[in-house]
Scaffold this motif. Structure first.
Motif, PDB file in Angstrom:
ATOM      1  N   ILE A  76       0.842  -1.203   0.000  1.00  0.00           N
ATOM      2  CA  ILE A  76       0.000   0.000   0.000  1.00  0.00           C
ATOM      3  C   ILE A  76       0.876   1.252   0.000  1.00  0.00           C
ATOM      4  N   ALA A  77       1.924   1.261   0.806  1.00  0.00           N
ATOM      5  CA  ALA A  77       2.834   2.409   0.843  1.00  0.00           C
ATOM      6  C   ALA A  77       3.483   2.615  -0.517  1.00  0.00           C
ATOM      7  N   GLU A  78       3.889   1.537  -1.167  1.00  0.00           N
ATOM      8  CA  GLU A  78       4.494   1.631  -2.501  1.00  0.00           C
ATOM      9  C   GLU A  78       3.485   2.175  -3.512  1.00  0.00           C
ATOM     10  N   LEU A  79       2.256   1.684  -3.452  1.00  0.00           N
ATOM     11  CA  LEU A  79       1.220   2.177  -4.367  1.00  0.00           C
ATOM     12  C   LEU A  79       0.903   3.652  -4.111  1.00  0.00           C
ATOM     13  N   GLU A  80       0.861   4.047  -2.841  1.00  0.00           N
ATOM     14  CA  GLU A  80       0.621   5.460  -2.524  1.00  0.00           C
ATOM     15  C   GLU A  80       1.744   6.332  -3.060  1.00  0.00           C
ATOM     16  N   ARG A  81       2.977   5.849  -2.953  1.00  0.00           N
ATOM     17  CA  ARG A  81       4.099   6.600  -3.495  1.00  0.00           C
ATOM     18  C   ARG A  81       3.983   6.723  -5.009  1.00  0.00           C
ATOM     19  N   LEU A  82       3.612   5.622  -5.673  1.00  0.00           N
ATOM     20  CA  LEU A  82       3.449   5.660  -7.129  1.00  0.00           C
ATOM     21  C   LEU A  82       2.325   6.598  -7.550  1.00  0.00           C
ATOM     22  N   VAL A  83       1.237   6.599  -6.802  1.00  0.00           N
ATOM     23  CA  VAL A  83       0.121   7.509  -7.111  1.00  0.00           C
ATOM     24  C   VAL A  83       0.559   8.952  -6.923  1.00  0.00           C
ATOM     25  N   LYS A  84       1.316   9.208  -5.877  1.00  0.00           N
ATOM     26  CA  LYS A  84       1.783  10.568  -5.620  1.00  0.00           C
ATOM     27  C   LYS A  84       2.725  11.022  -6.726  1.00  0.00           C
ATOM     28  N   VAL A  85       3.609  10.142  -7.170  1.00  0.00           N
ATOM     29  CA  VAL A  85       4.548  10.499  -8.242  1.00  0.00           C
ATOM     30  C   VAL A  85       3.799  10.721  -9.547  1.00  0.00           C
ATOM     31  N   ALA A  86       2.791   9.910  -9.820  1.00  0.00           N
ATOM     32  CA  ALA A  86       2.062  10.006 -11.082  1.00  0.00           C
ATOM     33  C   ALA A  86       0.999  11.094 -11.069  1.00  0.00           C
ATOM     34  N   GLY A  87       0.726  11.638  -9.925  1.00  0.00           N
ATOM     35  CA  GLY A  87      -0.348  12.630  -9.825  1.00  0.00           C
ATOM     36  C   GLY A  87       0.048  13.970 -10.421  1.00  0.00           C
ATOM     37  N   ASP A  88      -0.953  14.793 -10.706  1.00  0.00           N
ATOM     38  CA  ASP A  88      -0.727  16.120 -11.276  1.00  0.00           C
ATOM     39  C   ASP A  88      -0.227  17.122 -10.243  1.00  0.00           C
ATOM     40  N   ASP A  89      -0.378  16.818  -9.011  1.00  0.00           N
ATOM     41  CA  ASP A  89       0.006  17.743  -7.954  1.00  0.00           C
ATOM     42  C   ASP A  89       1.513  17.852  -7.791  1.00  0.00           C
ATOM     43  N   THR A  90       2.238  16.907  -8.355  1.00  0.00           N
ATOM     44  CA  THR A  90       3.686  16.950  -8.169  1.00  0.00           C
ATOM     45  C   THR A  90       4.314  17.882  -9.187  1.00  0.00           C
ATOM     46  N   VAL A  91       5.287  18.601  -8.759  1.00  0.00           N
ATOM     47  CA  VAL A  91       6.020  19.525  -9.621  1.00  0.00           C
ATOM     48  C   VAL A  91       7.466  19.084  -9.616  1.00  0.00           C
ATOM     49  N   GLU A  92       8.005  18.956 -10.816  1.00  0.00           N
ATOM     50  CA  GLU A  92       9.395  18.565 -10.891  1.00  0.00           C
ATOM     51  C   GLU A  92      10.266  19.780 -10.707  1.00  0.00           C
ATOM     52  N   VAL A  93      11.140  19.730  -9.751  1.00  0.00           N
ATOM     53  CA  VAL A  93      12.065  20.831  -9.492  1.00  0.00           C
ATOM     54  C   VAL A  93      13.452  20.308  -9.848  1.00  0.00           C
ATOM     55  N   PRO A  94      14.109  20.982 -10.770  1.00  0.00           N
ATOM     56  CA  PRO A  94      15.437  20.516 -11.132  1.00  0.00           C
ATOM     57  C   PRO A  94      16.397  20.711  -9.970  1.00  0.00           C
ATOM     58  N   ILE A  95      17.301  19.792  -9.850  1.00  0.00           N
ATOM     59  CA  ILE A  95      18.319  19.883  -8.804  1.00  0.00           C
ATOM     60  C   ILE A  95      19.488  20.672  -9.374  1.00  0.00           C
ATOM     61  N   VAL A  96      19.808  21.754  -8.707  1.00  0.00           N
ATOM     62  CA  VAL A  96      20.883  22.631  -9.170  1.00  0.00           C
ATOM     63  C   VAL A  96      22.194  22.115  -8.616  1.00  0.00           C
ATOM     64  N   THR A  97      23.166  21.939  -9.507  1.00  0.00           N
ATOM     65  CA  THR A  97      24.471  21.443  -9.082  1.00  0.00           C
ATOM     66  C   THR A  97      25.436  22.613  -8.966  1.00  0.00           C
ATOM     67  N   ASP A  98      26.617  22.395  -8.403  1.00  0.00           N
ATOM     68  CA  ASP A  98      27.619  23.431  -8.221  1.00  0.00           C
ATOM     69  C   ASP A  98      28.058  24.083  -9.536  1.00  0.00           C
ATOM     70  N   PRO A  99      28.319  23.309 -10.597  1.00  0.00           N
ATOM     71  CA  PRO A  99      28.728  23.982 -11.858  1.00  0.00           C
ATOM     72  C   PRO A  99      27.623  24.887 -12.409  1.00  0.00           C
ATOM     73  N   GLN A 100      26.393  24.511 -12.232  1.00  0.00           N
ATOM     74  CA  GLN A 100      25.290  25.364 -12.701  1.00  0.00           C
ATOM     75  C   GLN A 100      25.212  26.657 -11.893  1.00  0.00           C
ATOM     76  N   LEU A 101      25.473  26.531 -10.609  1.00  0.00           N
ATOM     77  CA  LEU A 101      25.462  27.744  -9.750  1.00  0.00           C
ATOM     78  C   LEU A 101      26.607  28.674 -10.153  1.00  0.00           C
ATOM     79  N   ALA A 102      27.740  28.099 -10.435  1.00  0.00           N
ATOM     80  CA  ALA A 102      28.889  28.907 -10.794  1.00  0.00           C
ATOM     81  C   ALA A 102      28.660  29.603 -12.147  1.00  0.00           C
ATOM     82  N   ALA A 103      27.986  28.938 -13.048  1.00  0.00           N
ATOM     83  CA  ALA A 103      27.730  29.511 -14.362  1.00  0.00           C
ATOM     84  C   ALA A 103      26.655  30.583 -14.303  1.00  0.00           C
ATOM     85  N   ALA A 104      25.833  30.574 -13.330  1.00  0.00           N
ATOM     86  CA  ALA A 104      24.727  31.527 -13.271  1.00  0.00           C
ATOM     87  C   ALA A 104      25.099  32.837 -12.712  1.00  0.00           C
TER      88      ALA A 104
END
Length: 104
Positions: A76-104
Motif C-alpha cells: 500500500i505504501a508503494e502504491l501510494e508513493r506511485l500515485v503521488k509520483v504520477a499525480g498532477d500535484d507533483t512539480v518537478e524541481v530541477p536539482i541545481v548542481t555546483d557547476p550550474q550555480l557557478a555559471a549563473a
C-alpha cells in the motif's frame, strides 16, 4: 505351648482380625481413589495437550497474518508513493548542481 494361626483364641486375635479387615477395606478404598485420580489426571493432561496444540496453531496463524499484513502495508505504501509520483500535484524541481550555480 503357644497356639498358632487360627487355633489361637482370644480377644487380641479377634481385635487383630477386625483391624486387618478394616485396613484391607481402607487399602481397597485408597486403591480405587488412586485409580480415579490417575484417570482424571490423564484426562486433564490430554486436555492440556490439546489446548497447547491449539495455542501453537493460533500463534502460527497470528504470525502468518502479521506477515501478510506487513506485506500488504508495504505494498500500500508503494502504491501510494506511485500515485503521488504520477499525480498532477507533483512539480518537478530541477536539482541545481555546483557547476550550474557557478555559471549563473
Amino acid at each position: 505351648m503357644r497356639g498358632k494361626g487360627r487355633r489361637r483364641a482370644g480377644e487380641d486375635n479377634i481385635r487383630l482380625r477386625l483391624k486387618l479387615a478394616n485396613l484391607t477395606d481402607d487399602l481397597a478404598w485408597y486403591r480405587r481413589r488412586l485409580r480415579d485420580v490417575t484417570a482424571r489426571s490423564r484426562a486433564l493432561q490430554a486436555q492440556a495437550e490439546i489446548a497447547d496444540g491449539q495455542r501453537v496453531l493460533a500463534e502460527q496463524l497470528i504470525a502468518r497474518q502479521t506477515a501478510q499484513l506487513m506485506e500488504r502495508d508495504s505494498r500500500i505504501a508503494e502504491l501510494e508513493r506511485l500515485v503521488k509520483v504520477a499525480g498532477d500535484d507533483t512539480v518537478e524541481v530541477p536539482i541545481v548542481t555546483d557547476p550550474q550555480l557557478a555559471a549563473a
